[in-house]
Structures are given as C-alpha cells and as structure tokens.
Write a protein that holds these residues in place. Structure first.
Motif, PDB file in Angstrom:
ATOM      1  N   ALA A 195      -6.421  -3.478  -3.322  1.00  0.00           N
ATOM      2  CA  ALA A 195      -7.248  -4.346  -2.464  1.00  0.00           C
ATOM      3  C   ALA A 195      -7.232  -5.788  -2.987  1.00  0.00           C
ATOM      4  N   VAL A 196      -7.391  -5.935  -4.310  1.00  0.00           N
ATOM      5  CA  VAL A 196      -7.324  -7.268  -4.942  1.00  0.00           C
ATOM      6  C   VAL A 196      -5.951  -7.892  -4.698  1.00  0.00           C
ATOM      7  N   SER A 197      -4.885  -7.078  -4.853  1.00  0.00           N
ATOM      8  CA  SER A 197      -3.511  -7.553  -4.634  1.00  0.00           C
ATOM      9  C   SER A 197      -3.291  -7.973  -3.186  1.00  0.00           C
TER      10      SER A 197
ATOM     11  N   VAL B  61      -9.662   3.042  -9.217  1.00  0.00           N
ATOM     12  CA  VAL B  61      -9.087   1.847  -9.861  1.00  0.00           C
ATOM     13  C   VAL B  61      -7.845   1.378  -9.112  1.00  0.00           C
ATOM     14  N   THR B  62      -7.000   2.337  -8.702  1.00  0.00           N
ATOM     15  CA  THR B  62      -5.778   1.990  -7.955  1.00  0.00           C
ATOM     16  C   THR B  62      -6.108   1.369  -6.608  1.00  0.00           C
ATOM     17  N   LEU B  63      -7.052   1.958  -5.893  1.00  0.00           N
ATOM     18  CA  LEU B  63      -7.441   1.417  -4.583  1.00  0.00           C
ATOM     19  C   LEU B  63      -8.022   0.004  -4.710  1.00  0.00           C
ATOM     20  N   ILE B  64      -8.839  -0.205  -5.734  1.00  0.00           N
ATOM     21  CA  ILE B  64      -9.415  -1.545  -5.968  1.00  0.00           C
ATOM     22  C   ILE B  64      -8.308  -2.536  -6.346  1.00  0.00           C
ATOM     23  N   SER B  65      -7.378  -2.094  -7.209  1.00  0.00           N
ATOM     24  CA  SER B  65      -6.253  -2.950  -7.637  1.00  0.00           C
ATOM     25  C   SER B  65      -5.408  -3.371  -6.438  1.00  0.00           C
TER      26      SER B  65
ATOM     27  N   GLY C 256       2.794  -3.025  -5.920  1.00  0.00           N
ATOM     28  CA  GLY C 256       2.533  -1.652  -5.489  1.00  0.00           C
ATOM     29  C   GLY C 256       3.110  -0.630  -6.456  1.00  0.00           C
ATOM     30  N   ALA C 257       4.362  -0.855  -6.871  1.00  0.00           N
ATOM     31  CA  ALA C 257       5.047   0.117  -7.743  1.00  0.00           C
ATOM     32  C   ALA C 257       4.380   0.211  -9.109  1.00  0.00           C
ATOM     33  N   CYS C 258       4.008  -0.947  -9.692  1.00  0.00           N
ATOM     34  CA  CYS C 258       3.447  -0.937 -11.057  1.00  0.00           C
ATOM     35  C   CYS C 258       1.979  -0.524 -11.081  1.00  0.00           C
ATOM     36  N   LEU C 259       1.169  -1.102 -10.187  1.00  0.00           N
ATOM     37  CA  LEU C 259      -0.266  -0.785 -10.182  1.00  0.00           C
ATOM     38  C   LEU C 259      -0.535   0.611  -9.636  1.00  0.00           C
ATOM     39  N   GLY C 260       0.339   1.097  -8.744  1.00  0.00           N
ATOM     40  CA  GLY C 260       0.183   2.446  -8.198  1.00  0.00           C
ATOM     41  C   GLY C 260       0.317   3.528  -9.255  1.00  0.00           C
ATOM     42  N   GLY C 261       0.995   3.192 -10.369  1.00  0.00           N
ATOM     43  CA  GLY C 261       1.162   4.158 -11.464  1.00  0.00           C
ATOM     44  C   GLY C 261      -0.142   4.629 -12.078  1.00  0.00           C
ATOM     45  N   ASN C 262      -1.236   3.891 -11.822  1.00  0.00           N
ATOM     46  CA  ASN C 262      -2.547   4.281 -12.368  1.00  0.00           C
ATOM     47  C   ASN C 262      -3.220   5.385 -11.558  1.00  0.00           C
TER      48      ASN C 262
ATOM     49  N   TRP D 135       0.822  -1.214   0.000  1.00  0.00           N
ATOM     50  CA  TRP D 135       0.000   0.000   0.000  1.00  0.00           C
ATOM     51  C   TRP D 135       0.858   1.267   0.000  1.00  0.00           C
ATOM     52  N   GLY D 136       1.939   1.252   0.774  1.00  0.00           N
ATOM     53  CA  GLY D 136       2.814   2.434   0.817  1.00  0.00           C
ATOM     54  C   GLY D 136       3.427   2.719  -0.542  1.00  0.00           C
ATOM     55  N   THR D 137       3.947   1.667  -1.188  1.00  0.00           N
ATOM     56  CA  THR D 137       4.540   1.825  -2.522  1.00  0.00           C
ATOM     57  C   THR D 137       3.473   2.205  -3.540  1.00  0.00           C
ATOM     58  N   GLY D 138       2.302   1.569  -3.435  1.00  0.00           N
ATOM     59  CA  GLY D 138       1.218   1.851  -4.385  1.00  0.00           C
ATOM     60  C   GLY D 138       0.766   3.299  -4.340  1.00  0.00           C
ATOM     61  N   LEU D 139       0.544   3.812  -3.121  1.00  0.00           N
ATOM     62  CA  LEU D 139       0.059   5.193  -2.976  1.00  0.00           C
ATOM     63  C   LEU D 139       1.138   6.218  -3.347  1.00  0.00           C
TER      64      LEU D 139
END
Length: 431
Positions: free
Chosen positions: A414-416, A408-412, A367-373, A324-328
């Motif tokens: 959550a799924v991850s 979309v990022t938050l859902i991604s 986190g790094a790749c999906l957070g890019g959205n 989550w930290g990396t994603g956000l």
C-alpha cells in the motif's frame, strides 16, 4: 505431463508445509521427486536448470564460515557488547538488530546477513531471558525490506538491473531507498507495538550483564584471528561487487575453503562438515524443483501475461497490477522465476509503443522483494532463518509467521502504491 497434475502436486506440498503435518524437508523433497516421477521435466533439466546451485553453494559456504567463526566465541562477544551498549533494553535491541539486518541486506546477500545475525540473536536472548521469536521475525522482515533498496540486495533487483541498462547501482538507491525507508519505519513501529510487553528484561539480568567481561568469551587460540580475517575478506568481496562484479557465490566458497585450510589442525574438515545444516540445503533443492514444475507447465508465464492482459496497456493500471500481482505471488512462489518470466513480458510493452516503462520496472522490483515477507516460503532468507532457529529447537510456526507477514506485506504494498503513483504515474500523466 498434465499441467493439472503438476498443480495438484504443488498445492498438496504447500498445504503440507503450511499445516506442518510433515517434516518440511521431507515434504519439499517429496514434492520435487513427485515432479520427476510425473514427468514434469527430465532429471537433466532438474539438475542443470531448476536447482539453483549458486544459491545452494552460497548457503553451504556461509554455513561453513559461520560454523567455524562461532567456535571462536566471536558471536557471544558481539551479543554481550550489543546488550551492554543499550543497557539490556529489549525494545532497543529489537531496533538495533532490525537496523543491522536492513542495512546489511542492502549491501550484502540477505542470506549472508541472516546467517551472521541469527547466532548472535540466540546468544543474546538466552543471556537476557528474552523470547527469540520477535527478534527472528523482525530479522526476516528487515532482511527483505533492506534488500529491496539496492541493485545487489536481492536477486530480482540484479535481474532487473541486467535487463534495463540505465538502471545502475545509484539508480536503484535513488529510486527505491525513499520508499524502503518508509516501509521499514512503518514495519518497525508495528513490531514494537506488537511485542513491547514481551521484550521486558528483568533487573537481575541487567545487573548480571553489567558484570560480564565480553572479552573473556573470545578464544584467541581457537582460530579467532583467522576467522575474522576470512570473514572480513568475504564481506569486502561482497561489497566490491559494483566495482569488480565478483560473484558472491565464488567469493563465499573461496572464503570457506581458505578458512578450512587455515584451521585444519584445530578443526578437522570432517567434523565441520557434519555441522552443516544439510536439511535446509535439501529443503531448498526440493522447493526449486517444485517451482520448476510449475514453471515448466507454463503457469508462471501465463500468470505474467494475464497480469498485463488485464490492464489494456494503461500505465497506471499496469504499474499497480504488476506491483500487487508480483507482491502477492512472491509470497507464495520463489520470486526469481516469476521475475524471469515478467522481464520479457514488460519488454514487449516497448514494442507496443509504450514510451516510459521505468514505473513498471520499479513496480516489479518493489513487488518481488517486499512480497517475500508474506509467508515463510517467500524468500531464501526467511527459510534460512527458520532453519537456523529449528537447529536451536525454536520453531517459527507457518501460521504464526503468517499473522504478521501478511499484514506487513499488505501495508508495504500500500505504501509502495502511493509512492509509485506520486513519483512516477502522476508526473507521467502530467498531473
């Protein structure tokens, strides 16, 4: 150099970019120059450490190849063929393009896929009188999601693959493809529900489409065969990376120079160079310097260490905080320097006695790749697509993208989270 001044410059520029009060190229360049003026780093470090010339050169080379190929009518041909294949159905086209973007981004640089698909999208939306924004946003999302699946799909994955020796090309596919497919299907459903009303194609446009002979658009005497030959060579060079480790930037630059040599008599190099999206390239340079200032001030390292300090070495907590930290954070700053800062921090966990660190590495990659959205500034391909759209006088507003990108990022993520828990954490804990 005061870290607080660096932070003020960084936040100020991001506010300008978000509110779109200034031209985005000027805002980014002004921020980069401000970092030099306040002494965040010397000019030598700016030029040789923080500006990622590999990315700039890849973009520049692909711009040249796409510009020359577009003059042959190839993109119009492909656009008409796609439209005829689905009988002009707007929703089916959205699904088709998202699939192309996702699959293509898994095996080629997502920036390359963006540059190849966007010209086709614009020909298509004009032909069928469809709004281009839904297609552009879906392409951004699909590029980042697809790029998550493989070692070569996104730069953070390449960096993680180099740091962890047993993370092979196949290991990335085995571990990340299942969750990427889940995230892709959920995202596609959201986009289809959101835009189903505006993707309606009028009957007269469908009739017009049936009567078009796509081959009439191909200009065989204007460098068609040469363009397709070089484009094929470049894409083959990209896809052979796992075997020969040919650098994608070298391959694209060689392709651009070869194509310009082959078509010099038809298209003088000076005229082609004028058509390069210089604004996008300078925007990237400014952004690299902006993030470089934050990195130089120690903020990225500190955030990385703080993430792990919060977890007290607990595997489940650590994996989720990294994810989550990396994603956000990857939605706000370029994920490349952040992943570079996280790699040695995760490696330290091995020295503290943590046995299996694979869940942490996969969490970092997701986190790094999906957070890019998350925002328009979250990934290179987002910025390239926004830049190509503005060339066609279509402007993806920062807040307009945010309304879709953030959910979309938050859902991604959550799924991850569910995936990481059941695939790695539960077996590790003996659950």
């Amino acid at each position: 150099m005061s870290p607080m001044i660096v932070l003020i410059v960084f936040v100020s520029v991001y506010i300008l970019l978000m509110t779109e009060k200034w031209n985005r190229v000027l805002a980014a360049m002004a921020g980069g120059v401000a970092m030099l003026l306040i002494g965040a780093f010397p000019i030598e470090k700016a030029l040789f450490t923080y500006i990622d010339w590999k990315t700039i050169t890849l973009l520049f080379s692909m711009m040249l190849i796409v510009t020359l190929t577009s003059k042959t009518g190839f993109f119009e041909y492909i656009a008409i063929r796609f439209a005829q294949w689905v009988n002009g159905n707007g929703l089916a086209l959205l699904i088709l393009f998202s699939l192309l973007a996702a699959v293509g981004s898994a095996f080629l640089a997502n920036v390359t896929i963006a540059m190849l698909l966007v010209p086709i999208l614009f020909k298509l939306t004009k032909l069928l009188e469809l709004p281009p924004i839904p297609f552009l946003i879906m392409t951004i999302l699909a590029c980042n999601i697809g790029g998550t699946a493989t070692l070569i799909g996104d730069p953070p994955n390449m960096m993680i693959g180099q740091a962890v020796k047993h993370f092979t090309f196949n290991a990335f596919i085995e571990n990340l493809l299942p969750v990427v497919l889940m995230v892709y299907v959920v995202t596609l459903l959201i986009m289809c529900v959101l835009y189903r009303e505006v993707l309606f194609v009028k009957e007269d446009r469908k009739l017009l489409l049936k009567g078009i002979n796509a081959e009439e658009y191909l200009k065989k005497d204007r460098g068609l065969l040469q363009s397709l030959f070089v484009l094929g060579l470049v894409l083959a060079g990209f896809s052979l990376y796992p075997m020969f480790h040919l650098d994608v930037t070298t391959v694209s630059l060689a392709g651009a120079v070869l194509l310009m040599l082959l078509l010099e008599k038809i298209y003088p190099p000076e005229s082609i160079l004028k058509e390069v999206e210089w604004g996008t390239l300078f925007f990237f340079m400014g952004l690299f310097l902006l993030v470089g200032g934050v990195e130089e001030a120690g903020f990225i390292d500190e955030i990385a260490r703080e993430i792990l300090r919060l977890t007290d070495g607990d595997m489940k907590k650590t994996a989720f905080v990294i994810l989550w930290g990396t994603g956000l954070l990857s939605a706000i700053v370029d994920n490349i320097p952040f992943v570079a800062a996280m790699i040695p921090v995760i490696q330290e966990f091995g020295e503290f006695g943590m046995v299996n660190m694979d869940p942490l590495w996969w969490s970092l990659a997701l986190g790094a790749c999906l957070g890019g959205n998350g925002t328009l500034l979250g990934s290179s391909s987002n910025l390239v697509i926004a830049g190509l759209a503005s060339k066609e006088n279509v402007h993806i507003k920062f807040y307009q993208y945010l309304l879709i990108g953030v959910p979309v990022t938050l859902i991604s993520l959550a799924v991850s989270t569910v995936y990481v828990y059941f695939k790695y954490i539960r077996p590790f804990l003996g659950g």
